[in-house]
Motif scaffolding. Structure first.
Motif, mmCIF file in Angstrom:
data_model
loop_
_atom_site.group_PDB
_atom_site.id
_atom_site.type_symbol
_atom_site.label_atom_id
_atom_site.label_comp_id
_atom_site.label_asym_id
_atom_site.label_seq_id
_atom_site.Cartn_x
_atom_site.Cartn_y
_atom_site.Cartn_z
ATOM 1 N N LEU A 70 3.700 62.409 -71.553
ATOM 2 C CA LEU A 70 2.482 63.170 -71.830
ATOM 3 C C LEU A 70 1.521 62.376 -72.704
ATOM 4 O O LEU A 70 0.310 62.464 -72.545
ATOM 5 C CB LEU A 70 2.813 64.484 -72.543
ATOM 6 C CG LEU A 70 3.232 65.655 -71.691
ATOM 7 C CD1 LEU A 70 3.748 66.790 -72.566
ATOM 8 C CD2 LEU A 70 2.082 66.135 -70.822
ATOM 9 N N ARG A 71 2.068 61.598 -73.632
ATOM 10 C CA ARG A 71 1.260 60.884 -74.619
ATOM 11 C C ARG A 71 0.852 59.471 -74.198
ATOM 12 O O ARG A 71 -0.127 58.948 -74.696
ATOM 13 C CB ARG A 71 2.029 60.778 -75.932
ATOM 14 C CG ARG A 71 2.193 62.079 -76.652
ATOM 15 C CD ARG A 71 2.994 61.878 -77.944
ATOM 16 N NE ARG A 71 2.971 63.044 -78.762
ATOM 17 C CZ ARG A 71 1.959 63.402 -79.549
ATOM 18 N NH1 ARG A 71 0.874 62.675 -79.628
ATOM 19 N NH2 ARG A 71 2.033 64.510 -80.261
ATOM 20 N N ALA A 72 1.606 58.852 -73.300
ATOM 21 C CA ALA A 72 1.363 57.446 -72.965
ATOM 22 C C ALA A 72 0.176 57.310 -72.014
ATOM 23 O O ALA A 72 0.104 58.014 -71.004
ATOM 24 C CB ALA A 72 2.620 56.844 -72.330
ATOM 25 N N PRO A 73 -0.741 56.394 -72.325
ATOM 26 C CA PRO A 73 -1.827 56.133 -71.378
ATOM 27 C C PRO A 73 -1.254 55.665 -70.038
ATOM 28 O O PRO A 73 -0.333 54.866 -69.989
ATOM 29 C CB PRO A 73 -2.636 55.019 -72.040
ATOM 30 C CG PRO A 73 -2.321 55.139 -73.496
ATOM 31 C CD PRO A 73 -0.889 55.610 -73.549
ATOM 32 N N VAL A 74 -1.792 56.203 -68.972
ATOM 33 C CA VAL A 74 -1.350 55.855 -67.630
ATOM 34 C C VAL A 74 -2.214 54.691 -67.148
ATOM 35 O O VAL A 74 -3.437 54.791 -67.121
ATOM 36 C CB VAL A 74 -1.497 57.061 -66.670
ATOM 37 C CG1 VAL A 74 -1.067 56.687 -65.264
ATOM 38 C CG2 VAL A 74 -0.716 58.257 -67.189
ATOM 39 N N LEU A 75 -1.559 53.600 -66.805
ATOM 40 C CA LEU A 75 -2.291 52.437 -66.321
ATOM 41 C C LEU A 75 -2.411 52.516 -64.810
ATOM 42 O O LEU A 75 -1.475 52.957 -64.140
ATOM 43 C CB LEU A 75 -1.562 51.164 -66.742
ATOM 44 C CG LEU A 75 -1.485 50.971 -68.265
ATOM 45 C CD1 LEU A 75 -0.673 49.741 -68.585
ATOM 46 C CD2 LEU A 75 -2.861 50.889 -68.877
ATOM 47 N N LEU A 134 -5.421 53.809 -65.431
ATOM 48 C CA LEU A 134 -6.408 54.815 -65.806
ATOM 49 C C LEU A 134 -6.859 54.701 -67.258
ATOM 50 O O LEU A 134 -8.024 54.911 -67.566
ATOM 51 C CB LEU A 134 -5.850 56.222 -65.532
ATOM 52 C CG LEU A 134 -5.384 56.484 -64.092
ATOM 53 C CD1 LEU A 134 -4.713 57.839 -63.990
ATOM 54 C CD2 LEU A 134 -6.529 56.349 -63.123
ATOM 55 N N GLY A 135 -5.910 54.447 -68.157
ATOM 56 C CA GLY A 135 -6.258 54.264 -69.562
ATOM 57 C C GLY A 135 -6.230 55.513 -70.419
ATOM 58 O O GLY A 135 -6.562 55.445 -71.596
ATOM 59 N N TRP A 136 -5.865 56.642 -69.870
ATOM 60 C CA TRP A 136 -5.761 57.879 -70.652
ATOM 61 C C TRP A 136 -4.432 58.547 -70.342
ATOM 62 O O TRP A 136 -3.819 58.298 -69.317
ATOM 63 C CB TRP A 136 -6.934 58.830 -70.380
ATOM 64 C CG TRP A 136 -7.254 59.049 -68.944
ATOM 65 C CD1 TRP A 136 -8.203 58.410 -68.205
ATOM 66 C CD2 TRP A 136 -6.609 59.956 -68.031
ATOM 67 N NE1 TRP A 136 -8.190 58.859 -66.912
ATOM 68 C CE2 TRP A 136 -7.220 59.811 -66.773
ATOM 69 C CE3 TRP A 136 -5.571 60.875 -68.159
ATOM 70 C CZ2 TRP A 136 -6.847 60.540 -65.660
ATOM 71 C CZ3 TRP A 136 -5.187 61.613 -67.037
ATOM 72 C CH2 TRP A 136 -5.824 61.441 -65.808
ATOM 73 N N SER A 137 -4.020 59.412 -71.254
ATOM 74 C CA SER A 137 -2.750 60.125 -71.088
ATOM 75 C C SER A 137 -3.008 61.539 -70.568
ATOM 76 O O SER A 137 -4.100 62.083 -70.754
ATOM 77 C CB SER A 137 -2.020 60.208 -72.435
ATOM 78 O OG SER A 137 -2.691 61.101 -73.301
ATOM 79 N N PRO A 138 -2.000 62.154 -69.943
ATOM 80 C CA PRO A 138 -2.175 63.554 -69.540
ATOM 81 C C PRO A 138 -2.533 64.460 -70.721
ATOM 82 O O PRO A 138 -3.388 65.341 -70.592
ATOM 83 C CB PRO A 138 -0.810 63.917 -68.936
ATOM 84 C CG PRO A 138 -0.300 62.621 -68.394
ATOM 85 C CD PRO A 138 -0.747 61.593 -69.413
ATOM 86 N N LEU A 139 -1.916 64.225 -71.875
ATOM 87 C CA LEU A 139 -2.231 65.046 -73.041
ATOM 88 C C LEU A 139 -3.662 64.794 -73.513
ATOM 89 O O LEU A 139 -4.346 65.710 -73.971
ATOM 90 C CB LEU A 139 -1.223 64.786 -74.165
ATOM 91 C CG LEU A 139 -1.187 65.812 -75.280
ATOM 92 C CD1 LEU A 139 -0.833 67.200 -74.756
ATOM 93 C CD2 LEU A 139 -0.192 65.387 -76.355
#
Length: 175
Positions: A47-52, A54-59
């Motif tokens: 939830l906290r980790a930025p998704v690459l 994309l650069g942002w996290s779900p949270l």
């Protein structure tokens, strides 16, 4: 072969809702629920980790949508004297501090969604926003329907982004 029942043709609120003044808020609630559903099952780290890439996290997306709700409904439609952005501006909306509990991010989002619902409850879509907040005094403000439609498209777009993020995280896809 028989065509699918109307309920099967559409996702979202009940097929019996025909009035746009009821349909638009019902779809916003459906999008809010979809946001929750698409985050379910993710461990805190995901939830906290930025998704690459994309650069942002779900949270971070949840936090951003809470600020979007605030900007358009509380500061915008109701002209409340509330900060429209967090310290650090719009970019800060997407960064969740490590010491901020996941439950608190969701609670803040829920408070903003609840406030938005309360401010629009029972009002006609042609009700104009108040001035003095997001919309300057002396200018014609947008009507509630325009603001709710803007929120609708924000959620639709970001739910699609979350679909991509979730697929990159763990392969989950779906409505």
């Amino acid at each position: 072969m028989e065509p699918p029942a109307q309920r099967e043709l559409f996702t979202g609120p009940g097929a019996d809702i025909e009035d746009p003044g009821a349909l638009l808020p019902a779809y916003l609630d459906w999008f809010r629920d979809t946001l929750r559903r698409k985050c379910e099952g993710l461990p805190q780290e995901a939830l906290r980790a930025p998704v690459l890439p994309l650069g942002w996290s779900p949270l971070g997306l949840v936090q951003h949508l809470g600020w979007v709700e605030r900007r358009w409904m509380r500061w915008g439609f109701a002209a409340e004297d509330v900060p429209p952005y967090p310290p650090g501006g719009e970019q800060a909306e997407w960064h969740v501090p490590e010491d901020l509990p996941v439950a608190e991010v969701w609670a803040r989002f829920e408070r903003e969604a609840t406030a938005g619902r309360a401010q629009s409850a029972g009002l006609a879509l042609h009700t104009p926003a108040k001035t003095g907040g997001r919309f300057p005094v002396g200018e014609e403000p947008p009507v509630l329907g325009r603001i709710l439609f803007h929120l609708f498209q924000e959620y639709a777009r970001h739910i699609g982004h979350l679909d991509v993020a979730r697929e990159l995280i763990d392969g989950e896809t779906g409505e």
